[in-house]
Write a protein that holds these residues in place. Structure first.
Motif, PDB file in Angstrom:
ATOM      1  N   LEU A  44       0.845  -1.195   0.000  1.00 21.89           N
ATOM      2  CA  LEU A  44       0.000   0.000   0.000  1.00 21.89           C
ATOM      3  C   LEU A  44       0.883   1.250   0.000  1.00 21.89           C
ATOM      4  O   LEU A  44       1.979   1.211   0.520  1.00 21.89           O
ATOM      5  CB  LEU A  44      -0.884  -0.005   1.254  1.00 21.89           C
ATOM      6  CG  LEU A  44      -1.926  -1.133   1.287  1.00 21.89           C
ATOM      7  CD1 LEU A  44      -2.601  -1.191   2.654  1.00 21.89           C
ATOM      8  CD2 LEU A  44      -2.951  -0.946   0.184  1.00 21.89           C
ATOM      9  N   ARG A  45       0.386   2.348  -0.543  1.00 20.95           N
ATOM     10  CA  ARG A  45      -0.914   2.366  -1.138  1.00 20.95           C
ATOM     11  C   ARG A  45      -0.872   2.157  -2.652  1.00 20.95           C
ATOM     12  O   ARG A  45      -1.865   1.784  -3.267  1.00 20.95           O
ATOM     13  CB  ARG A  45      -1.558   3.738  -0.858  1.00 20.95           C
ATOM     14  CG  ARG A  45      -2.008   3.877   0.590  1.00 20.95           C
ATOM     15  CD  ARG A  45      -2.514   5.275   0.875  1.00 20.95           C
ATOM     16  NE  ARG A  45      -1.449   6.037   1.513  1.00 20.95           N
ATOM     17  CZ  ARG A  45      -1.600   7.294   1.893  1.00 20.95           C
ATOM     18  NH1 ARG A  45      -2.748   7.941   1.647  1.00 20.95           N
ATOM     19  NH2 ARG A  45      -0.637   7.943   2.481  1.00 20.95           N
ATOM     20  N   ALA A  69       4.327   0.126   3.377  1.00 22.36           N
ATOM     21  CA  ALA A  69       5.679   0.626   3.593  1.00 22.36           C
ATOM     22  C   ALA A  69       5.788   1.932   2.834  1.00 22.36           C
ATOM     23  O   ALA A  69       5.211   2.076   1.763  1.00 22.36           O
ATOM     24  CB  ALA A  69       6.696  -0.368   3.048  1.00 22.36           C
ATOM     25  N   TYR A  72       8.492   7.847   0.949  1.00 20.99           N
ATOM     26  CA  TYR A  72       8.355   9.165   0.319  1.00 20.99           C
ATOM     27  C   TYR A  72       7.497  10.145   1.103  1.00 20.99           C
ATOM     28  O   TYR A  72       7.732  11.336   1.060  1.00 20.99           O
ATOM     29  CB  TYR A  72       7.724   9.038  -1.086  1.00 20.99           C
ATOM     30  CG  TYR A  72       8.685   8.538  -2.103  1.00 20.99           C
ATOM     31  CD1 TYR A  72       9.202   9.371  -3.074  1.00 20.99           C
ATOM     32  CD2 TYR A  72       9.097   7.215  -2.090  1.00 20.99           C
ATOM     33  CE1 TYR A  72      10.094   8.919  -4.010  1.00 20.99           C
ATOM     34  CE2 TYR A  72       9.996   6.746  -3.014  1.00 20.99           C
ATOM     35  CZ  TYR A  72      10.490   7.594  -3.974  1.00 20.99           C
ATOM     36  OH  TYR A  72      11.383   7.131  -4.898  1.00 20.99           O
ATOM     37  N   ASP A 102       3.829  -1.175  -7.329  1.00 19.81           N
ATOM     38  CA  ASP A 102       3.469  -0.383  -8.506  1.00 19.81           C
ATOM     39  C   ASP A 102       4.703   0.056  -9.293  1.00 19.81           C
ATOM     40  O   ASP A 102       4.738  -0.037 -10.507  1.00 19.81           O
ATOM     41  CB  ASP A 102       2.600   0.828  -8.122  1.00 19.81           C
ATOM     42  CG  ASP A 102       3.212   1.653  -7.007  1.00 19.81           C
ATOM     43  OD1 ASP A 102       4.120   1.149  -6.311  1.00 19.81           O
ATOM     44  OD2 ASP A 102       2.804   2.797  -6.810  1.00 19.81           O
ATOM     45  N   THR A 109      12.458   0.488  -1.323  1.00 23.25           N
ATOM     46  CA  THR A 109      11.229  -0.051  -0.737  1.00 23.25           C
ATOM     47  C   THR A 109      11.147  -1.566  -0.934  1.00 23.25           C
ATOM     48  O   THR A 109      11.008  -2.321   0.038  1.00 23.25           O
ATOM     49  CB  THR A 109       9.979   0.626  -1.347  1.00 23.25           C
ATOM     50  OG1 THR A 109      10.095   2.039  -1.166  1.00 23.25           O
ATOM     51  CG2 THR A 109       8.697   0.124  -0.686  1.00 23.25           C
ATOM     52  N   ASP A 161       0.573   8.189  -7.121  1.00 24.69           N
ATOM     53  CA  ASP A 161       0.115   9.552  -6.790  1.00 24.69           C
ATOM     54  C   ASP A 161       1.182  10.621  -6.985  1.00 24.69           C
ATOM     55  O   ASP A 161       2.369  10.341  -7.051  1.00 24.69           O
ATOM     56  CB  ASP A 161      -0.293   9.611  -5.322  1.00 24.69           C
ATOM     57  CG  ASP A 161       0.920   9.529  -4.391  1.00 24.69           C
ATOM     58  OD1 ASP A 161       1.707   8.574  -4.529  1.00 24.69           O
ATOM     59  OD2 ASP A 161       1.097  10.442  -3.557  1.00 24.69           O
TER      60      ASP A 161
HETATM   61  C1  PRP Z   1       6.295   4.702  -3.852  1.00 25.61           C
HETATM   62  C2  PRP Z   1       5.913   3.547  -4.750  1.00 25.61           C
HETATM   63  C3  PRP Z   1       6.851   2.456  -4.324  1.00 25.61           C
HETATM   64  C4  PRP Z   1       8.100   3.199  -3.895  1.00 25.61           C
HETATM   65  C5  PRP Z   1       9.151   3.073  -4.955  1.00 25.61           C
HETATM   66  O1  PRP Z   1       5.650   4.523  -2.628  1.00 25.61           O
HETATM   67  O2  PRP Z   1       4.558   3.185  -4.549  1.00 25.61           O
HETATM   68  O3  PRP Z   1       6.340   1.739  -3.202  1.00 25.61           O
HETATM   69  O4  PRP Z   1       7.712   4.554  -3.701  1.00 25.61           O
HETATM   70  O5  PRP Z   1      10.271   3.832  -4.665  1.00 25.61           O
HETATM   71  P1  PRP Z   1      11.704   3.263  -4.302  1.00 25.61           P
HETATM   72  O6  PRP Z   1      12.040   2.165  -5.260  1.00 25.61           O
HETATM   73  O7  PRP Z   1      12.580   4.478  -4.509  1.00 25.61           O
HETATM   74  O8  PRP Z   1      11.711   2.836  -2.873  1.00 25.61           O
HETATM   75  P2  PRP Z   1       5.400   5.676  -1.576  1.00 25.61           P
HETATM   76  O9  PRP Z   1       6.454   5.608  -0.525  1.00 25.61           O
HETATM   77  O10 PRP Z   1       5.253   7.004  -2.287  1.00 25.61           O
HETATM   78  O11 PRP Z   1       4.025   5.249  -0.913  1.00 25.61           O
HETATM   79  P3  PRP Z   1       2.602   4.974  -1.635  1.00 25.61           P
HETATM   80  O12 PRP Z   1       2.695   3.601  -2.272  1.00 25.61           O
HETATM   81  O13 PRP Z   1       1.649   5.008  -0.499  1.00 25.61           O
HETATM   82  O14 PRP Z   1       2.340   6.049  -2.651  1.00 25.61           O
END
Ligand code: PRP
Length: 182
Positions: A44-45, A69, A72, A102, A109, A161
């Motif tokens: 999520l999300r 997790a 950002y 996503d 992450t 988002d």
């Molecule tokens: C965004 C996206 C991934 C992650 C990717 O999540 O959904 O989970 O960042 O980035 P990385 O490879 O640099 O770690 P976000 O933390 O924005 O949370 P969200 O899914 O709730 O939008």
């Protein structure tokens, strides 16, 4: 943070996404053909749209769980510090698990979440990301399946988002700021 004006240009159509998900589901089914039950874990999300479409293409016994997790918050840059806000509801020890993301950007992450889930001793742990931005990678992580490799553009839609907006767009779009044309 005051919002800069922006427009969204379509990058990947809803139709292309649907076609790619059919292919991915076929590959996942082949890989997990002998599973008694696959635990599909959505992060999520951002993955909520992708996981909904993906599980409906999987002709396998499936359980759905979620983990939240985030690195950002509402910022555009990763803090590189991944925090788990919400853990799984079910047990995954000795189970087959597919983590659904996503987008992989820096990789922090999914790499952190995979390490965390391994500590729960699943039988098999695989990962899938709809989008991959290899140019941004900071940690050596590769998902088992990827929908589309994309260039280093700021994307929204299909669950993704910009400061909690635009997750509901049915396609993947590219953000174009309209105040920096000069
Ligand atoms: C965004 C996206 C991934 C992650 C990717 O999540 O959904 O989970 O960042 O980035 P990385 O490879 O640099 O770690 P976000 O933390 O924005 O949370 P969200 O899914 O709730 O939008």
């Amino acid at each position: 943070m005051p919002h800069r004006p922006y427009a969204i240009d379509e990058m990947i159509s809803a139709k292309s996404i649907a076609a790619r998900i059919e292919d991915l589901a076929r590959d996942i089914q082949a890989d997990f053909a002998n599973t008694d039950k696959l635990v599909v874990v959505g992060l999520l999300r951002g993955s909520f749209v992708f996981i909904a479409d993906l599980v409906r293409e999987l002709d396998l016994p499936v359980e759905v769980d979620f983990l939240e997790a985030s690195s950002y918050g509402d910022a555009m840059e990763s803090s590189r510090e991944v925090r788990i806000f919400k853990d799984l509801r079910g047990q995954i020890e000795g189970r087959d698990v597919l983590v659904v993301e996503d987008i992989i950007d820096t990789g922090h992450t999914l790499s952190h979440v995979s390490d965390y889930l391994q500590t729960k001793h699943p039988a098999r742990l695989r990962s899938i990301a709809l989008l991959d931005k290899p140019a941004r990678r900071e940690v050596d992580f590769k998902a088992d399946w990827t929908g589309f490799e994309i260039p280093d553009e700021f994307v929204v839609g299909y669950g993704i988002d910009f400061a909690q907006r635009n997750r509901n767009l049915p396609f993947i779009g590219k953000v174009r700021f309209t105040d920096d044309a000069a």
